[in-house]
Design a protein around this motif. Structure first.
Motif, PDB file in Angstrom:
ATOM      1  N   ALA A 140       2.812   3.424   1.253  1.00  0.00           N
ATOM      2  CA  ALA A 140       2.290   3.030   2.734  1.00  0.00           C
ATOM      3  C   ALA A 140       3.391   2.983   3.718  1.00  0.00           C
ATOM      4  O   ALA A 140       3.325   3.961   4.811  1.00  0.00           O
ATOM      5  CB  ALA A 140       1.819   1.826   2.751  1.00  0.00           C
ATOM      6  N   VAL A 159      -4.321  10.034   2.394  1.00  0.00           N
ATOM      7  CA  VAL A 159      -4.005   8.803   2.896  1.00  0.00           C
ATOM      8  C   VAL A 159      -3.296   9.207   4.265  1.00  0.00           C
ATOM      9  O   VAL A 159      -3.468   8.310   5.371  1.00  0.00           O
ATOM     10  CB  VAL A 159      -2.937   8.167   1.980  1.00  0.00           C
ATOM     11  N   LYS A 214      -5.818   9.524   7.028  1.00  0.00           N
ATOM     12  CA  LYS A 214      -6.260   8.026   7.625  1.00  0.00           C
ATOM     13  C   LYS A 214      -5.419   7.197   8.171  1.00  0.00           C
ATOM     14  O   LYS A 214      -5.746   6.592   9.124  1.00  0.00           O
ATOM     15  CB  LYS A 214      -6.717   7.130   5.977  1.00  0.00           C
ATOM     16  N   GLN A 215      -3.956   7.292   7.845  1.00  0.00           N
ATOM     17  CA  GLN A 215      -2.847   6.577   8.721  1.00  0.00           C
ATOM     18  C   GLN A 215      -3.027   7.120  10.094  1.00  0.00           C
ATOM     19  O   GLN A 215      -2.892   6.250  11.050  1.00  0.00           O
ATOM     20  CB  GLN A 215      -1.672   6.516   7.721  1.00  0.00           C
ATOM     21  N   LEU A 247      -2.096   1.404   4.489  1.00  0.00           N
ATOM     22  CA  LEU A 247      -2.841   2.568   3.694  1.00  0.00           C
ATOM     23  C   LEU A 247      -1.691   3.161   2.970  1.00  0.00           C
ATOM     24  O   LEU A 247      -0.893   3.705   3.306  1.00  0.00           O
ATOM     25  CB  LEU A 247      -3.522   3.373   4.419  1.00  0.00           C
ATOM     26  N   MET A 267      -7.565   1.946  -1.046  1.00  0.00           N
ATOM     27  CA  MET A 267      -6.254   2.351  -0.586  1.00  0.00           C
ATOM     28  C   MET A 267      -5.535   1.495   0.191  1.00  0.00           C
ATOM     29  O   MET A 267      -4.293   1.752   0.614  1.00  0.00           O
ATOM     30  CB  MET A 267      -6.223   3.916  -0.129  1.00  0.00           C
TER      31      MET A 267
END
Length: 543
Positions: free
Chosen positions: A425, A478, A481-482, A490, A500
């Motif tokens: 992340a 990911v 989404k971040q 995430l 996640m």
């Protein structure tokens, strides 16, 4: 001029030139060839330990020249045991070692990141960008990434009353280790050990007070934390008591032996009377030594050296239990724990130099009649020992290494209580920040920035690969989404939980460890990119 590797000659016009000797025995790489050789060597080593990254990372079996087998997925241990001949390979070994010395965890990640940075640097070199511009660009990108890490880091509660958050972090560290089947118990042991010796006001942890001792036999679940010192010794005589209470310890570095004359002369014994006198003298000396220890008020003698059967028998007669052949580091730990002084001569022994302990007892293990001595309820109760059990020597050694990593991570949180989220992340968040910064640069360094951002993604990619996921799809999801939510927690869902969010999965890493990884990897890559000429003996090289 004697060390000059050649000779000076003159042509017909009197102009000097140098003839270098032994050129056929020299191997030389220059310019791009040298850099490509270095990058290839680093990539090979990074790819070797890449599969050990993360909770689903695989172990490596290392066999030493004398046939000793080690199974581990600790990056520093793997690289230390690999016989690396290439100069740049050795630098990567030292890189993981310095991460291990400074933080104790993240030794695999730092090498994978360095390998990815060098791979990206190779692509930039192919595009004709000068290595110094690449190195400077990486340095600036690293500063941007570290600033972003500071921005997304969260404060972490460290207190002796509420240990649950610390246990969660220790469990993250132990999740990738061979001992993860009982990693909740191991995490609790690591946290309790650090908090027992930590000074939370000064934010300091004295690691010398924590000893990790291993004993083959039993199960991993039998591993315990002992508030005191455990030494792999027994009482010197089998008839001495196995348990002592309210003990006064004499800690001696002088042997129970009659003094030897410091001359080169020999002593000839010619008749029985002289021999009896000599024997009597030895016995008197033994009695005097035991008497001095008893007079000081000691009820247990801890001796660094051995003593013969006669002295042992005399100690039993005088009802003075003793332990012999206790090593130097253990002697020091016992002295710290019991508040005693290490005494080099019997004449200097006095009541105020004795250590004190509430209980000294022998532990026995299984049917093997193996014994260990435990010194508990010490006056300095901060000294602790973790007694690791396991089915074989290999498992015990790996459990000790894993616990060392967990102890180091908890220590770094006591020293700097700030955390970022794991599972790749933090790397993805930094990658997005560096890539965004690259778009604002007009200079050539923007290429290095984009390459640095791409190299940061090698960590989540490796995590996804090792977890059996489709790496590119998992990373793309990911990342998207971040970028959309701005949530830096995430990461890659390695455990296939369907969630996640690393904050909810409690996958936490210390900021200090993550920052150190970025700085160390970038420093090493910058140094390698500045090497453009390698001279070495022409005897064949390899990894």
């Amino acid at each position: 001029m004697a060390a000059f590797p050649g000779s000076i000659a003159f042509d017909e016009f009197g102009r000097p030139f140098i003839i270098l000797r032994d050129q056929e025995n020299q191997k030389r790489l220059t310019g791009i060839d040298a850099l490509k050789s270095h990058i290839l060597a680093a990539q090979q080593i990074a790819n070797t330990i890449r599969t050990s990254l993360g909770p689903k990372g695989l172990d490596k079996m290392m066999v030493s020249p004398d046939g000793e087998v080690t199974v581990t997925n600790d990056g520093a241990t793997i690289l230390k045991m690999m016989e690396v001949d290439h100069e740049i390979g050795k630098l990567l070994v030292q890189l993981s070692q310095s991460q291990d010395d400074e933080i104790g965890d993240g030794t695999t990640g730092v090498v994978v990141l360095a390998g990815a940075l060098l791979e990206q640097a190779g692509a930039l070199l192919d595009r004709g960008i000068h290595p110094i511009r690449i190195a400077d660009g990486f340095e600036l990108a690293c500063q941007t990434a570290v600033k972003h890490l500071d921005k997304i880091a969260e404060l972490f509660p460290v207190s002796a009353e509420n240990t649950e958050p610390l246990i969660k972090v220790a469990m993250t560290t132990l999740g990738s280790k061979i001992i993860n089947k009982c990693h909740r118990q191991m995490a609790e042991i690591a946290v309790n050990a650090v908090l027992a010796v930590a000074d939370l006001e000064q934010k300091d942890v004295n690691f010398e007070l924590i000893k990790v001792e291993g004993k083959v036999g039993g199960r991993l679940e039998d591993t315990t934390l002992v508030k005191g010192v455990v030494i792999d010794k027994t009482m010197s005589h089998p008839q001495m008591p196995k348990e002592l209470k309210n003990v006064k310890l004499a800690i001696l570095t002088c042997p129970f032996e009659p003094p030897k004359p410091k001359t080169k002369h020999k002593l000839d014994v010619t008749n029985v009377e002289e021999f009896k006198e000599l024997r009597q003298y030895e016995q008197d000396k033994f009695k005097e030594m035991v008497g001095l220890v008893k007079k000081a008020g000691a009820t247990l003698a801890i001796c660094q050296w051995g003593f013969d059967d006669e002295a042992n028998h005399l100690l039993l007669q005088q009802q003075l239990p003793a332990v012999r052949w206790v090593g130097g580091p253990e002697i020091e730990l016992i002295a710290i724990a019991t508040g005693g002084r290490i005494v080099p001569r019997f004449e200097e022994l006095s009541p105020d130099k004795l250590g004190s302990a509430g209980l000294v007892r022998e532990l026995s293990f299984g049917t093997t009649k193996d014994h260990m001595l435990v010194i508990e309820e010490c006056s300095n109760s901060r000294a602790v020992t973790i007694l690791v059990r396991g089915g074989n020597q290999m498992l015990v050694a790996e459990a000790k290494r894993s616990l060392h990593d967990a102890l180091c991570v908890v220590r770094s949180l006591v020293q700097e209580p700030r955390v970022v989220y794991g599972g790749g992340a933090a790397e993805i968040a930094c990658s997005l920040a560096v890539a965004a910064q690259a778009d604002q640069l007009a200079s050539l360094e923007q290429y290095a920035f984009r390459s640095f951002a791409e190299a940061l993604e090698s960590i989540p990619l490796a995590l996804a690969e090792n977890s059996g996921l489709s790496a590119i799809h998992a990373l793309g999801e990911v990342k998207a989404k971040q970028a959309a939510t701005g949530d830096s927690a995430l990461g890659i869902d390695c455990m296939s939980t369907g969630n996640m969010n690393m904050r909810e999965q409690h996958v936490i890493e210390s900021l200090k460890s993550k920052r150190q990884q970025l700085l160390l990897a970038t420093q090493l890559v910058k140094m390698i990119l500045k090497i453009d000429d390698v001279r070495s003996p022409n005897d064949g090289q390899g990894l």
